[in-house]
Motif scaffolding. Structure first.
Motif, PDB file in Angstrom:
ATOM      1  N   LEU A   5    -124.192-100.603  54.866  1.00 34.06           N
ATOM      2  CA  LEU A   5    -123.658-100.724  53.518  1.00 34.06           C
ATOM      3  C   LEU A   5    -122.159-100.927  53.645  1.00 34.06           C
ATOM      4  N   HIS A   6    -121.649-102.032  53.110  1.00 38.75           N
ATOM      5  CA  HIS A   6    -120.217-102.311  53.188  1.00 38.75           C
ATOM      6  C   HIS A   6    -119.447-101.548  52.115  1.00 38.75           C
ATOM      7  N   HIS A   7    -119.906-101.660  50.858  1.00 40.98           N
ATOM      8  CA  HIS A   7    -119.232-100.943  49.782  1.00 40.98           C
ATOM      9  C   HIS A   7    -120.166-100.688  48.616  1.00 40.98           C
ATOM     10  N   VAL A   8    -119.758 -99.751  47.809  1.00 38.82           N
ATOM     11  CA  VAL A   8    -120.412 -99.441  46.539  1.00 38.82           C
ATOM     12  C   VAL A   8    -119.375 -99.708  45.464  1.00 38.82           C
ATOM     13  N   ASN A   9    -119.787-100.303  44.364  1.00 38.46           N
ATOM     14  CA  ASN A   9    -118.886-100.584  43.249  1.00 38.46           C
ATOM     15  C   ASN A   9    -119.258 -99.672  42.089  1.00 38.46           C
ATOM     16  N   ILE A  10    -118.272 -99.005  41.539  1.00 31.95           N
ATOM     17  CA  ILE A  10    -118.481 -98.228  40.321  1.00 31.95           C
ATOM     18  C   ILE A  10    -117.536 -98.758  39.259  1.00 31.95           C
ATOM     19  N   ILE A  11    -117.828 -98.443  38.015  1.00 31.08           N
ATOM     20  CA  ILE A  11    -117.017 -98.961  36.921  1.00 31.08           C
ATOM     21  C   ILE A  11    -116.323 -97.828  36.173  1.00 31.08           C
ATOM     22  N   LEU A  43    -108.706-103.776  40.006  1.00 36.69           N
ATOM     23  CA  LEU A  43    -109.545-103.145  41.031  1.00 36.69           C
ATOM     24  C   LEU A  43    -108.771-102.080  41.786  1.00 36.69           C
ATOM     25  N   SER A  44    -109.493-101.111  42.291  1.00 34.66           N
ATOM     26  CA  SER A  44    -108.973-100.180  43.297  1.00 34.66           C
ATOM     27  C   SER A  44    -110.037-100.079  44.369  1.00 34.66           C
ATOM     28  N   TRP A  45    -109.611-100.134  45.610  1.00 35.02           N
ATOM     29  CA  TRP A  45    -110.527-100.002  46.737  1.00 35.02           C
ATOM     30  C   TRP A  45    -110.133 -98.783  47.546  1.00 35.02           C
ATOM     31  N   PHE A  46    -111.144 -98.123  48.107  1.00 39.05           N
ATOM     32  CA  PHE A  46    -110.921 -96.946  48.923  1.00 39.05           C
ATOM     33  C   PHE A  46    -111.787 -97.022  50.172  1.00 39.05           C
ATOM     34  N   ASP A  47    -111.212 -96.662  51.306  1.00 41.21           N
ATOM     35  CA  ASP A  47    -111.981 -96.541  52.539  1.00 41.21           C
ATOM     36  C   ASP A  47    -112.663 -95.183  52.551  1.00 41.21           C
ATOM     37  N   ILE A  48    -113.880 -95.164  53.056  1.00 39.71           N
ATOM     38  CA  ILE A  48    -114.611 -93.915  53.232  1.00 39.71           C
ATOM     39  C   ILE A  48    -114.459 -93.530  54.702  1.00 39.71           C
ATOM     40  N   ALA A  58    -113.934-100.848  39.577  1.00 40.84           N
ATOM     41  CA  ALA A  58    -113.625-102.008  38.734  1.00 40.84           C
ATOM     42  C   ALA A  58    -113.808-101.623  37.273  1.00 40.84           C
ATOM     43  N   PHE A  59    -113.261-102.433  36.391  1.00 38.44           N
ATOM     44  CA  PHE A  59    -113.401-102.171  34.964  1.00 38.44           C
ATOM     45  C   PHE A  59    -114.795-102.533  34.480  1.00 38.44           C
ATOM     46  N   GLY A  60    -115.351-101.682  33.632  1.00 37.45           N
ATOM     47  CA  GLY A  60    -116.623-101.962  32.993  1.00 37.45           C
ATOM     48  C   GLY A  60    -116.390-102.462  31.576  1.00 37.45           C
ATOM     49  N   ARG A  61    -117.478-102.596  30.843  1.00 36.95           N
ATOM     50  CA  ARG A  61    -117.419-103.003  29.441  1.00 36.95           C
ATOM     51  C   ARG A  61    -117.395-101.763  28.557  1.00 36.95           C
ATOM     52  N   ASP A  62    -116.922-101.883  27.350  1.00 35.88           N
ATOM     53  CA  ASP A  62    -116.856-100.734  26.446  1.00 35.88           C
ATOM     54  C   ASP A  62    -118.214-100.050  26.306  1.00 35.88           C
ATOM     55  N   GLU A  63    -119.285-100.828  26.219  1.00 39.70           N
ATOM     56  CA  GLU A  63    -120.617-100.249  26.027  1.00 39.70           C
ATOM     57  C   GLU A  63    -121.110 -99.475  27.250  1.00 39.70           C
TER      58      GLU A  63
END
Length: 159
Positions: A5-11, A43-48, A58-63
């Motif tokens: 797994l390279h990365h996980v993206n959350i909003i 965006l903000s990226w972080f190394d684990i 990353a930014f999500g949508r209002d909903e």
């Protein structure tokens, strides 16, 4: 074939990257890393650790941030090297949670100070150290705990 797994993206909500840096960088202890120049404000990226794996914010949508959406069960799970480190992290997240709860009781103007950023970046929920975790129960499950970041993202931590 898939080798890892390279990365996980959350909003998170728009314009909350300083909060993400406070929570994921300071509270969780992940290492910030540079993002592509054209996306540095979105965006903000972080190394684990040194795993080569990353967390991308990353930014999500209002909903995506309605009360019901903030209770979604989907989540990444972060592995720690020992039960001692797991307990240490849980205490650190719990402390940040309590700081946020305390600050929300104090009416004050948002002046952009580091204390306000820290309070705004506090997790919405965290399993209390020494208490029962909020996940499903059973002998099949590892030692773990759960928290929800300031945006409502569910996070699991285990050994």
């Amino acid at each position: 074939m898939i080798t890892g797994l390279h990365h996980v993206n959350i909003i998170v909500p728009k314009d909350t990257l300083p909060l993400a840096r406070e929570f994921y960088g300071t509270t969780l202890g992940l290492t910030p890393r540079p993002v592509p120049q054209l996306q540095r404000d979105s965006l903000s990226w972080f190394d684990i650790a040194s795993s080569g794996q990353q967390l991308h914010v990353a930014f999500g949508r209002d909903e995506d941030f309605t009360p019901s959406a903030r209770q979604a069960p989907r989540h990444p799970c972060f592995r720690l090297e020992s039960v001692e480190k797991l307990n240490e992290l849980q205490r650190r997240i719990w402390k940040h949670f309590l700081e946020g709860q305390q600050q929300s009781k104090i009416a004050g103007a948002d002046d952009g100070s580091s204390e306000n950023v820290r309070a705004e970046a506090a997790p919405m929920q965290c399993d209390e150290p020494g208490g029962e975790n909020s996940g499903d129960k059973g002998v099949e499950y590892p030692t773990r705990f759960f928290a929800r970041d300031y945006a409502g993202n569910r996070l699991e931590f285990t050994v």
